[in-house]
Design a protein around this motif. Structure first.
Motif, PDB file in Angstrom:
ATOM      1  N   ASP A   1       0.847  -1.187   0.000  1.00 40.56           N
ATOM      2  CA  ASP A   1       0.000   0.000   0.000  1.00 40.56           C
ATOM      3  C   ASP A   1       0.888   1.244   0.000  1.00 40.56           C
ATOM      4  N   ASN A   2       0.578   2.163  -0.972  1.00 41.16           N
ATOM      5  CA  ASN A   2       1.297   3.438  -0.975  1.00 41.16           C
ATOM      6  C   ASN A   2       0.749   4.319   0.148  1.00 41.16           C
ATOM      7  N   ILE A   3       1.682   4.882   0.906  1.00 38.24           N
ATOM      8  CA  ILE A   3       1.246   5.747   1.997  1.00 38.24           C
ATOM      9  C   ILE A   3       1.709   7.202   1.778  1.00 38.24           C
ATOM     10  N   ALA A   4       2.740   7.383   0.937  1.00 38.90           N
ATOM     11  CA  ALA A   4       3.210   8.746   0.683  1.00 38.90           C
ATOM     12  C   ALA A   4       3.905   8.805  -0.676  1.00 38.90           C
ATOM     13  N   VAL A   5       3.618   9.911  -1.480  1.00 34.84           N
ATOM     14  CA  VAL A   5       4.222  10.072  -2.817  1.00 34.84           C
ATOM     15  C   VAL A   5       4.671  11.540  -2.936  1.00 34.84           C
ATOM     16  N   TYR A   6       5.889  11.672  -3.551  1.00 36.73           N
ATOM     17  CA  TYR A   6       6.376  13.041  -3.794  1.00 36.73           C
ATOM     18  C   TYR A   6       6.809  13.169  -5.265  1.00 36.73           C
TER      19      TYR A   6
ATOM     20  N   GLY B   1       3.929  17.760  -6.366  1.00 34.19           N
ATOM     21  CA  GLY B   1       3.988  17.838  -4.899  1.00 34.19           C
ATOM     22  C   GLY B   1       3.739  16.520  -4.180  1.00 34.19           C
ATOM     23  N   GLN B   2       3.194  16.611  -2.920  1.00 34.40           N
ATOM     24  CA  GLN B   2       3.027  15.459  -2.008  1.00 34.40           C
ATOM     25  C   GLN B   2       1.620  14.883  -2.131  1.00 34.40           C
ATOM     26  N   SER B   3       1.589  13.568  -1.868  1.00 32.03           N
ATOM     27  CA  SER B   3       0.321  12.857  -1.888  1.00 32.03           C
ATOM     28  C   SER B   3       0.346  11.753  -0.830  1.00 32.03           C
ATOM     29  N   PHE B   4      -0.808  11.576  -0.129  1.00 32.50           N
ATOM     30  CA  PHE B   4      -0.903  10.512   0.924  1.00 32.50           C
ATOM     31  C   PHE B   4      -2.162   9.704   0.645  1.00 32.50           C
ATOM     32  N   PRO B   5      -2.050   8.712  -0.198  1.00 31.58           N
ATOM     33  CA  PRO B   5      -3.224   7.991  -0.699  1.00 31.58           C
ATOM     34  C   PRO B   5      -3.878   7.043   0.308  1.00 31.58           C
ATOM     35  N   ASN B   6      -3.192   6.550   1.342  1.00 30.59           N
ATOM     36  CA  ASN B   6      -3.759   5.549   2.285  1.00 30.59           C
ATOM     37  C   ASN B   6      -4.428   6.263   3.464  1.00 30.59           C
ATOM     38  N   GLY B   7      -5.693   5.965   3.620  1.00 28.49           N
ATOM     39  CA  GLY B   7      -6.452   6.608   4.684  1.00 28.49           C
ATOM     40  C   GLY B   7      -6.006   6.220   6.093  1.00 28.49           C
TER      41      GLY B   7
ATOM     42  N   ARG C   1      -1.112  11.426   9.679  1.00 28.82           N
ATOM     43  CA  ARG C   1      -0.070  10.893  10.589  1.00 28.82           C
ATOM     44  C   ARG C   1       1.285  10.810   9.894  1.00 28.82           C
ATOM     45  N   VAL C   2       1.327  11.011   8.555  1.00 29.73           N
ATOM     46  CA  VAL C   2       2.571  10.893   7.801  1.00 29.73           C
ATOM     47  C   VAL C   2       2.884  12.249   7.164  1.00 29.73           C
TER      48      VAL C   2
END
Length: 537
Positions: A72-77, A82-88, A93-94
């Protein structure tokens, strides 16, 4: 392995974070493993190493693998998007610590036990393609430790008497028991939904009343503990009560006051119901009951009975009885010690008198064996002048046989005195009885009336009462006659001592035996007899 605490300032690392720099094709630097506690924060570091400077970075992603096969992806840059946090599950928290591709390290806050797993930092590059590095996050949980006793009833079967538990810990804890009771234990584990483990251990034995209150010790060891956790457990074994009565001393006399009987009870749970009764019926009027104590205000014939103490608890009931005997009172009970002292003193005095009498009798026997007269003769001997040079004690019997200390019958010149015979009297001294002396042709007349001296043995032997046959036995030799005249009869003086006389006795046909009677012998205190005229060298 290097400690990199700068990468986890909020999270308290328990184990050493390991930096891995892979050479060759590997260009991503990450830490192999991190350990963290729930509710804390952890920093996951990631760096891209490009020694040639020819690699183009396009995007970086953090992928979480809670179990094998799940990604599971939790953070993308992305530099442009820019930044992305796809996991709910990790929303809010990240965060990225740096806003660039070269160092896309992230921080996870408010950690949960479910956050454990593998975290992969993955780069999209050109022309080499994807590059990645993986960090394992180990979530630790301090167990909730507890130990307690299990209340049991005494019996013949082995049962659980104590429990010890380390709940919701990760990794699993280890439980040990320490005891001198000789029991045994069993241990079980239960896995929780969040990856924690609960460990339970039970201590078993065959319970007896003696085991109640004794201790067993539980020890828990776990990775999060700096030192072992230790707890002592007191066992609780229930059993029916036992009872005994104390205080009776077999000395309940009439008139004695305030005597107490105590009902001693042992049981678990402790008995709360204690009753006193008497076999004869109702308790006497002089008896007062207070809990487990029975007090007799004044002893009389009414308490000459059997008292019963009964107790009970939830496990059973028990009773004990004691019979009391009332005795007659002493006239003066307070003088018992004085009476006892007087009796003991009388016995000691009697023993002392017996010992003294025994010593005196023993001493008298020794003196008699040595030839000493009794003490009563000493005064008579001293008055008669018949004592020896050392002042020895001589009785009348001794003066008859051993007289002649420098004179004859007290005159010092002749032996023509009266003859005395010795007769045993009622006392120790005896008496001397005068006999007429007809033997005047050899010596002058002895005026014994004016002198207090006793007759010598020579006077007795030459007494006129002897017949002619007996007198021949004591005739003086011619030489002895001359010696006598020289020492006493013819101006010899009172200080000269007469010679010894030779006695001739017929022995019925046998040869005559010559026996000497020394008229100058003197008895000594030690029992010996010595001459007053002989010279000893």
């Amino acid at each position: 392995m290097n400690t990199r605490r700068g990468l986890c300032p909020v999270f308290k690392c328990l184990s050493v974070a390991r930096d891995v720099v892979r050479t060759g094709a590997q260009k991503v630097r990450v830490e192999d493993e991190l350990e963290a506690y729930p509710t804390e924060s952890v920093d996951l570091r990631c760096e891209f190493i490009d020694r040639g400077g020819r690699t183009k970075l396009t995007q970086v992603s953090w992928i979480w693998e809670p179990v094998d096969g799940q990604r599971d992806n939790i953070a993308v840059y992305h530099p442009m998007y820019g930044q992305s946090f796809p996991n709910g599950l990790f929303k809010d928290r990240v965060v990225f610590l740096h806003n660039n591709l070269e160092n896309p390290s992230i921080r996870i806050s408010e950690l949960k036990m479910s956050d454990a797993g593998r975290y992969t930092c993955e780069y999209a590059t050109y022309p080499s393609g994807n590059e990645q590095g993986t960090t394992s996050l180990v979530m630790l949980a301090k167990p909730k430790n507890s130990a307690n006793a299990v209340t049991v009833q005494a019996g013949p079967q082995s049962v659980v008497v104590a429990q010890c538990e380390a709940a919701d810990g990760k990794p699993a804890a280890t439980i040990k028991w320490t005891s001198s009771l000789g029991g045994n234990h069993t241990t079980s584990t239960t896995n929780g939904p969040d990856g924690t483990v609960t460990v339970r251990s039970e201590y078993r034995l065959v319970p007896t009343p003696a085991d109640n209150g004794r201790e067993v010790t539980c020890t828990v060891e776990q990775r999060t503990h700096q030192r072992p956790w230790v707890s002592a457990v007191k066992l609780s074994v229930e059993y029916p009560p036992s009872v005994s009565i104390e205080g009776y001393d077999n000395n309940w006399y009439v008139g004695r006051s305030d005597v107490v009987l105590v009902c001693k009870v042992d049981g678990n749970p402790p008995p709360t119901d204690v009753t006193w009764t008497a076999v004869s019926g109702a308790l006497p009027d002089t008896v007062v009951v207070s809990g487990n104590k029975l007090t007799v205000r004044k002893v009389d014939d009414a308490v000459n009975t059997t008292f019963i103490c009964g107790v009970k608890n939830m496990r059973g009931a028990s009773q004990h009885q004691i019979t009391t005997y009332v005795i007659e009172a002493l006239k003066d009970p307070s003088s018992a010690g004085v009476v006892a002292g007087a009796v003991i003193g009388s016995l000691l005095a009697l023993l002392l008198v017996v010992a003294l009498v025994a010593v005196l009798m023993s001493r008298n026997r020794r003196r008699q064996r040595r030839g000493y007269p009794g003490g009563g003769d000493s005064a008579a001997a001293a008055a008669a002048g018949g004592g020896g040079s050392n002042g020895g004690d001589y009785g009348n019997k001794a003066r008859l046989l051993f007289s002649g200390t420098g004179n004859k019958n007290g005159t010092g010149t002749n032996n023509n005195g009266p003859v005395y015979t010795y007769r045993e009297g009622c006392d120790a001294t005896g008496t001397l009885t005068e006999k007429p002396n007809d033997y005047h042709h050899h010596h002058h007349h002895l005026h014994h009336a004016s002198m207090g001296n006793a007759p010598s043995a020579h006077d007795i032997l030459l007494s006129g009462e002897m017949d002619e046959v007996d007198r021949r036995k004591f005739d003086l030799d011619d030489s002895m006659e001359e010696d006598y005249d020289r020492f006493g009869a013819v101006g010899g003086g009172g200080d000269m001592q007469p010679p010894a006389y030779r006695v001739h006795r017929g022995l019925r046909g046998e040869e005559d035996m010559v026996v000497y009677l020394d008229d100058d012998m003197e008895s000594q205190r030690d029992g010996s007899v010595i001459s007053r005229t002989a010279i000893y060298v």
